[in-house]
Each structure stands twice: as structure tokens, then as C-alpha cells.
Design a protein around this motif. Structure first.
Motif, PDB file in Angstrom:
ATOM      1  N   LEU A  62     -27.872  44.171 -33.825  1.00  0.00           N
ATOM      2  CA  LEU A  62     -26.974  43.479 -32.907  1.00  0.00           C
ATOM      3  C   LEU A  62     -25.509  43.732 -33.266  1.00  0.00           C
ATOM      4  CD1 LEU A  62     -28.676  40.030 -32.289  1.00  0.00           C
ATOM      5  CD2 LEU A  62     -28.512  41.966 -30.736  1.00  0.00           C
ATOM      6  N   LYS A  63     -25.213  43.683 -34.541  1.00  0.00           N
ATOM      7  CA  LYS A  63     -23.837  43.908 -34.989  1.00  0.00           C
ATOM      8  C   LYS A  63     -23.368  45.309 -34.607  1.00  0.00           C
ATOM      9  CE  LYS A  63     -21.003  43.951 -39.167  1.00  0.00           C
ATOM     10  NZ  LYS A  63     -20.997  43.749 -40.626  1.00  0.00           N
ATOM     11  N   ARG A  64     -24.192  46.313 -34.876  1.00  0.00           N
ATOM     12  CA  ARG A  64     -23.819  47.707 -34.570  1.00  0.00           C
ATOM     13  C   ARG A  64     -23.719  47.944 -33.060  1.00  0.00           C
ATOM     14  NH1 ARG A  64     -22.406  47.521 -39.111  1.00  0.00           N
ATOM     15  NH2 ARG A  64     -23.289  48.674 -40.856  1.00  0.00           N
ATOM     16  N   LEU A  65     -24.644  47.373 -32.292  1.00  0.00           N
ATOM     17  CA  LEU A  65     -24.597  47.549 -30.843  1.00  0.00           C
ATOM     18  C   LEU A  65     -23.371  46.862 -30.238  1.00  0.00           C
ATOM     19  CD1 LEU A  65     -28.336  47.148 -29.799  1.00  0.00           C
ATOM     20  CD2 LEU A  65     -26.988  49.252 -29.957  1.00  0.00           C
ATOM     21  N   CYS A  66     -23.035  45.691 -30.731  1.00  0.00           N
ATOM     22  CA  CYS A  66     -21.835  45.004 -30.236  1.00  0.00           C
ATOM     23  C   CYS A  66     -20.585  45.825 -30.534  1.00  0.00           C
ATOM     24  CB  CYS A  66     -21.709  43.619 -30.859  1.00  0.00           C
ATOM     25  SG  CYS A  66     -22.810  42.403 -30.126  1.00  0.00           S
ATOM     26  N   HIS A  67     -20.525  46.381 -31.725  1.00  0.00           N
ATOM     27  CA  HIS A  67     -19.362  47.200 -32.079  1.00  0.00           C
ATOM     28  C   HIS A  67     -19.302  48.456 -31.217  1.00  0.00           C
ATOM     29  CE1 HIS A  67     -16.213  48.959 -34.513  1.00  0.00           C
ATOM     30  NE2 HIS A  67     -16.926  50.062 -34.569  1.00  0.00           N
ATOM     31  N   ALA A  68     -20.412  49.154 -31.084  1.00  0.00           N
ATOM     32  CA  ALA A  68     -20.450  50.403 -30.320  1.00  0.00           C
ATOM     33  C   ALA A  68     -20.174  50.170 -28.839  1.00  0.00           C
ATOM     34  CB  ALA A  68     -21.799  51.094 -30.495  1.00  0.00           C
ATOM     35  N   GLY A  69     -20.682  49.072 -28.301  1.00  0.00           N
ATOM     36  CA  GLY A  69     -20.506  48.780 -26.878  1.00  0.00           C
ATOM     37  C   GLY A  69     -19.275  47.964 -26.564  1.00  0.00           C
ATOM     38  N   GLU A  70     -18.512  47.624 -27.620  1.00  0.00           N
ATOM     39  CA  GLU A  70     -17.331  46.774 -27.472  1.00  0.00           C
ATOM     40  C   GLU A  70     -17.691  45.463 -26.783  1.00  0.00           C
ATOM     41  OE1 GLU A  70     -14.144  49.013 -25.699  1.00  0.00           O
ATOM     42  OE2 GLU A  70     -14.284  50.593 -27.206  1.00  0.00           O
ATOM     43  N   TRP A  71     -18.837  44.899 -27.198  1.00  0.00           N
ATOM     44  CA  TRP A  71     -19.313  43.626 -26.661  1.00  0.00           C
ATOM     45  C   TRP A  71     -18.892  42.517 -27.604  1.00  0.00           C
ATOM     46  CZ3 TRP A  71     -25.016  45.635 -26.539  1.00  0.00           C
ATOM     47  CH2 TRP A  71     -25.129  46.643 -25.573  1.00  0.00           C
ATOM     48  N   THR A  72     -18.690  41.333 -27.070  1.00  0.00           N
ATOM     49  CA  THR A  72     -18.372  40.178 -27.909  1.00  0.00           C
ATOM     50  C   THR A  72     -19.623  39.379 -28.272  1.00  0.00           C
ATOM     51  OG1 THR A  72     -17.918  38.854 -25.944  1.00  0.00           O
ATOM     52  CG2 THR A  72     -16.046  39.945 -26.989  1.00  0.00           C
ATOM     53  N   PHE A  73     -20.717  39.642 -27.570  1.00  0.00           N
ATOM     54  CA  PHE A  73     -21.915  38.840 -27.772  1.00  0.00           C
ATOM     55  C   PHE A  73     -23.157  39.640 -27.404  1.00  0.00           C
ATOM     56  CE2 PHE A  73     -25.129  35.961 -25.994  1.00  0.00           C
ATOM     57  CZ  PHE A  73     -25.307  35.093 -27.053  1.00  0.00           C
ATOM     58  N   ALA A  74     -24.210  39.431 -28.172  1.00  0.00           N
ATOM     59  CA  ALA A  74     -25.531  39.995 -27.845  1.00  0.00           C
ATOM     60  C   ALA A  74     -26.578  39.092 -28.482  1.00  0.00           C
ATOM     61  CB  ALA A  74     -25.661  41.415 -28.368  1.00  0.00           C
TER      62      ALA A  74
END
Length: 85
Positions: A62-74
Motif C-alpha cells: 500500500l505504501k509503495r502503490l500510494c507513492h507511485a500513484g501519488e495517492w493520499t489513501f489506499a
């Protein structure tokens, strides 16, 4: 939306009629995103293999996907033993 990534190539060849300007503009967004996704998958595979348990692996993902996708939440939803979420 993902940013548009363009590659500009410019050349100034000389010809019998004088100097020319040759330009080409190429959209390289899709190949670049594909390369970034492959790199993310490789990195995740390596890092997840070092996690002590499933919960820490899921947190890392979740942490890596949020960073890669520039998401604030997952979030990840896991089914219960009864099949509910």
C-alpha cells in the motif's frame, strides 16, 4: 490523469538549398509508464519477499502503490472466514 510525456527531437542538417530544421514530437507516455510499472513490480517483489508476515507485506505494498500513484489513501479489503468483507 497521468502526465503527458513528450520527446522532442530537433536536427539542423544542411542541404543544397540551405539549412533546414527537422523536428519530431513523440508521445512517450505509455512506454515510460510501462517501464515504471515494471520497475515497481520488480521492487515490490524483492521487498515483499523480505517481509516477516502478510500484514507487513500488505502495508508495504500500500505504501509503495500510494507513492507511485501519488495517492493520499489506499486500503485492502480482506474477506472474512464467512466470505464477507
Amino acid at each position: 490523469a497521468a502526465p503527458l510525456v513528450l520527446q522532442l527531437n530537433v536536427g539542423f542538417p544542411h542541404s543544397e538549398t540551405g539549412a533546414l530544421a527537422l523536428m519530431s514530437l513523440t508521445d512517450i507516455s505509455a512506454p515510460r509508464r510501462l517501464s515504471e510499472r515494471r520497475q515497481l513490480l520488480q521492487t515490490l517483489t524483492q521487498e515483499v519477499s523480505l517481509c516477516a508476515d502478510v500484514d507487513s507485506a500488505l502495508q508495504l505494498i500500500l505504501k509503495r502503490l500510494c507513492h507511485a500513484g501519488e495517492w493520499t489513501f489506499a486500503q485492502i479489503w480482506q474477506p472474512s472466514a464467512e466470505g464477507d468483507v
